[in-house]
Design an enzyme around this catalytic site. Structure first.
Site, PDB file in Angstrom:
ATOM      1  N   LYS A 106       6.553   4.366   6.689  1.00 55.10           N
ATOM      2  CA  LYS A 106       6.522   4.909   5.616  1.00 55.10           C
ATOM      3  C   LYS A 106       7.797   6.025   5.399  1.00 55.10           C
ATOM      4  O   LYS A 106       8.081   6.436   6.496  1.00 55.10           O
ATOM      5  CB  LYS A 106       5.149   5.917   5.480  1.00 55.10           C
ATOM      6  CG  LYS A 106       4.594   6.311   4.139  1.00 55.10           C
ATOM      7  CD  LYS A 106       4.093   5.121   3.418  1.00 55.10           C
ATOM      8  CE  LYS A 106       3.120   5.196   2.542  1.00 55.10           C
ATOM      9  NZ  LYS A 106       2.344   3.905   1.832  1.00 55.10           N
ATOM     10  N   GLY A 220      -6.168   1.884 -14.358  1.00 57.61           N
ATOM     11  CA  GLY A 220      -4.623   1.697 -14.192  1.00 57.61           C
ATOM     12  C   GLY A 220      -4.664   0.301 -13.564  1.00 57.61           C
ATOM     13  O   GLY A 220      -5.251  -0.504 -13.706  1.00 57.61           O
TER      14      GLY A 220
HETATM   15  P1  NAD Z   1      -2.206   3.824 -11.787  1.00 62.62           P
HETATM   16  O1  NAD Z   1      -1.326   5.070 -11.729  1.00 62.62           O
HETATM   17  O2  NAD Z   1      -1.909   2.799 -12.504  1.00 62.62           O
HETATM   18  O3  NAD Z   1      -3.808   4.088 -12.428  1.00 62.62           O
HETATM   19  C1  NAD Z   1      -4.529   5.345 -12.187  1.00 62.62           C
HETATM   20  C2  NAD Z   1      -5.663   5.142 -13.034  1.00 62.62           C
HETATM   21  O4  NAD Z   1      -6.558   6.318 -12.871  1.00 62.62           O
HETATM   22  C3  NAD Z   1      -5.405   5.595 -14.614  1.00 62.62           C
HETATM   23  O5  NAD Z   1      -6.156   4.660 -15.273  1.00 62.62           O
HETATM   24  C4  NAD Z   1      -5.660   6.991 -14.761  1.00 62.62           C
HETATM   25  O6  NAD Z   1      -5.990   7.325 -16.052  1.00 62.62           O
HETATM   26  C5  NAD Z   1      -6.778   7.223 -13.813  1.00 62.62           C
HETATM   27  N1  NAD Z   1      -7.115   8.473 -13.339  1.00 62.62           N
HETATM   28  C6  NAD Z   1      -6.304   9.666 -12.940  1.00 62.62           C
HETATM   29  N2  NAD Z   1      -6.788  10.600 -12.859  1.00 62.62           N
HETATM   30  C7  NAD Z   1      -8.122  10.556 -12.792  1.00 62.62           C
HETATM   31  C8  NAD Z   1      -9.385  11.310 -13.018  1.00 62.62           C
HETATM   32  N3  NAD Z   1      -9.201  12.438 -12.430  1.00 62.62           N
HETATM   33  N4  NAD Z   1     -10.602  10.800 -13.030  1.00 62.62           N
HETATM   34  C9  NAD Z   1     -10.486   9.491 -13.645  1.00 62.62           C
HETATM   35  N5  NAD Z   1      -9.523   8.487 -14.002  1.00 62.62           N
HETATM   36  C10 NAD Z   1      -8.134   9.151 -13.518  1.00 62.62           C
HETATM   37  O7  NAD Z   1      -2.651   3.823 -10.128  1.00 62.62           O
HETATM   38  P2  NAD Z   1      -3.191   2.327  -9.359  1.00 62.62           P
HETATM   39  O8  NAD Z   1      -1.887   1.622  -9.086  1.00 62.62           O
HETATM   40  O9  NAD Z   1      -4.279   1.514 -10.216  1.00 62.62           O
HETATM   41  O10 NAD Z   1      -3.875   2.908  -8.134  1.00 62.62           O
HETATM   42  C11 NAD Z   1      -4.973   3.454  -7.950  1.00 62.62           C
HETATM   43  C12 NAD Z   1      -5.436   3.933  -6.621  1.00 62.62           C
HETATM   44  O11 NAD Z   1      -5.101   2.741  -5.762  1.00 62.62           O
HETATM   45  C13 NAD Z   1      -4.649   4.830  -5.949  1.00 62.62           C
HETATM   46  O12 NAD Z   1      -5.330   5.785  -4.998  1.00 62.62           O
HETATM   47  C14 NAD Z   1      -3.336   4.039  -5.090  1.00 62.62           C
HETATM   48  O13 NAD Z   1      -2.784   4.583  -3.830  1.00 62.62           O
HETATM   49  C15 NAD Z   1      -4.568   2.738  -4.488  1.00 62.62           C
HETATM   50  N6  NAD Z   1      -3.703   1.757  -4.294  1.00 62.62           N
HETATM   51  C16 NAD Z   1      -2.799   1.047  -5.313  1.00 62.62           C
HETATM   52  C17 NAD Z   1      -2.131  -0.039  -5.032  1.00 62.62           C
HETATM   53  C18 NAD Z   1      -1.577  -0.949  -5.835  1.00 62.62           C
HETATM   54  O14 NAD Z   1      -1.225  -1.996  -5.633  1.00 62.62           O
HETATM   55  N7  NAD Z   1      -1.439  -0.480  -7.379  1.00 62.62           N
HETATM   56  C19 NAD Z   1      -2.417  -0.569  -3.682  1.00 62.62           C
HETATM   57  C20 NAD Z   1      -3.218   0.221  -2.736  1.00 62.62           C
HETATM   58  C21 NAD Z   1      -3.992   1.046  -3.111  1.00 62.62           C
END
Ligand code: NAD
Length: 427
Positions: A106, A220
């Site tokens: 990281k 998201g």
């Molecule tokens: P993103 O930024 O695309 O979406 C996040 C979503 O959460 C949005 O819809 C936002 O409105 C919502 N949100 C934010 N605060 C909130 C709250 N308090 N209550 C309800 N909804 C809320 O993020 P993402 O890429 O979808 O990632 C989501 C999670 O998955 C994170 O923990 C990220 O670390 C994890 N993750 C993502 C990936 C990836 O490939 N995108 C891979 C592994 C882990």
């Protein structure tokens, strides 16, 4: 003495507990408790106003016994080296649990990209890689996007690395745009991967997708593709939630007979926020933030943020819930996890459930290193195979030993890394 939460202390505690279960010897414990290598450096940047500002950067390689280190680069004002160490450690376990030949790394820069112009961000990316170019690369350590870094940042890093290396090395970084060596299917990979593990869990419970209802936190990247895949496979998704920037609060959007994911996507902005007026006009109920948690469903998928299922709200989970699949990283606090364990809810832990993203990044690296790119359906087919195999290995161990799914996943991952270290004669 400081009582502040320290992610690295937590990662070490988790490791110690599993090392005890696996009865690892002292040498291997000493080796795996700490990162193998860390680089700390300064990055001087000429700002747009002519001044020079010096940023602090890091790259941590926790363990590379199974292959090159892999993990994102974060741009964050509150970045600390201990957070980076913890995240690098978790990457080692995540790559090992899905059995991809990569280790854990990281990186980060202490900065707030909101306050940096695109030119300043480009200079920061190029400056970061100049400081570590000798220590990363396709056969050593392969970075990727993470919090507040994106595909454009990855291309700037690649371009600077290639200038220094004097050749084309697109496999030195992942999360690139498809036009510059990115992989098809990366956008869908994490959300689809979550659902592949849910599908396999349902098979083990003799439940069919057609009879189940799900509720999801977030809308998201992860939540959108998890919803689409669940619906495609015949399930009913009754609720999703999102943060509303105007009201500075999050809402749950519910449709008892099932959401239309494509419609909701058409009224969602790029930050994953649903347009509330348009949703309500289309018949969606707008409920309070945590209403996603107490729906009468069989599956819950937290896919927004960390620390969402807590001691304060875990009792709200409906008695019909059978599976919690952690799309987000760290969505369940240890206290809430104890309650899920006692209630016999089947938890698919984060570093297994959301490993579709890193698995597809590995595919991107393979495609770049061979300079041969696969069609999207081939990427997704291979992703499904990896996730399915990884899920059943963990579920089998959990069934055989009676260990909780999260502990079984850690046992498999840590044992694989320990074995690689032993075979190399490291401990
Ligand atoms: P993103 O930024 O695309 O979406 C996040 C979503 O959460 C949005 O819809 C936002 O409105 C919502 N949100 C934010 N605060 C909130 C709250 N308090 N209550 C309800 N909804 C809320 O993020 P993402 O890429 O979808 O990632 C989501 C999670 O998955 C994170 O923990 C990220 O670390 C994890 N993750 C993502 C990936 C990836 O490939 N995108 C891979 C592994 C882990």
């Amino acid at each position: 003495m400081s009582h502040e939460f320290n992610a690295f202390t937590m990662a070490q505690r988790q490791f110690d507990a599993v090392a005890e279960l696996l009865q690892l010897d002292d040498g291997i414990r000493d080796l795996l408790r700490v990162p193998q290598r860390e680089y700390h450096f300064t990055i001087p940047i000429r700002m747009d106003d002519g001044s020079v500002k010096v940023f602090r950067g890091f790259r941590v390689q926790h363990n590379d016994a199974r292959g090159p280190a892999k993990g994102g680069i974060r741009f964050h004002p509150q970045e600390t080296v201990d957070t980076v160490r913890a995240l690098a450690t978790w990457m080692t376990w995540k790559c090992a649990v899905v059995d991809i030949p990569l280790g854990g790394g990281k990186g980060g820069v202490i900065c707030d990209p909101h306050n940096l112009s695109p030119r300043e961000q480009e200079a920061l990316c190029r400056g970061w890689v100049r400081q570590v170019s000798k220590n990363i690369g396709p056969i050593n350590d392969v970075p990727a996007p993470d919090v507040m870094t994106n595909p454009q940042h990855m291309v700037w890093i690649l371009d600077e690395y290639e200038k220094l290396a004097g050749g084309h090395y697109p496999g030195m970084i992942t999360g690139k745009p498809v036009e510059v060596g990115g992989s098809l299917g990366r956008t869908e990979a994490t959300g689809y991967g979550v659902v592949y593990t849910v599908r396999e869990a349902l098979k083990r419970m003799n439940l069919s997708m057609g009879e189940i209802r799900a509720s999801i936190q977030g809308f998201g990247n992860v939540a959108q593709y998890a919803s689409k895949k669940l619906i495609e496979l015949g399930a009913t998704v009754v609720a999703v939630s999102c943060w509303d920037n105007d009201d500075q609060i999050s809402y749950t959007y519910k449709k008892a007979d099932g959401i239309d994911a494509d419609f909701l996507l058409s009224i969602t902005n790029r930050f994953g926020a649903i347009d509330k007026a348009k949703a309500e006009a289309a018949g969606y109920e707008r409920l309070e933030a945590n209403a996603w948690l107490d729906q009468d469903v069989h599956i819950l998928i937290p896919a927004a943020l960390e620390n969402q299922i807590t001691a304060d709200n875990v009792e709200r989970i409906h008695s019909n819930v059978r599976i919690v699949a952690e799309g987000a990283n760290g969505p369940t606090t240890p206290e809430a996890d104890e309650v899920l364990k006692k209630r016999g809810i089947f938890v698919i832990p984060d570093f297994l459930a959301n490993a579709g993203g890193v698995t597809c990044s590995y595919f991107e690296q393979v495609q770049c290193n061979t300079n041969f790119f696969w069609p999207k359906d081939e990427v997704l087919k291979r992703l499904d195979q990896k996730m399915t195999t990884a899920f059943h290995a963990v579920a089998d161990l959990s069934e055989e030993t009676g260990e909780y799914m999260r502990d079984a996943a850690y046992m498999i991952a840590i044992q694989r890394v320990a074995t690689a270290c032993h075979l190399r004669g490291w401990a």
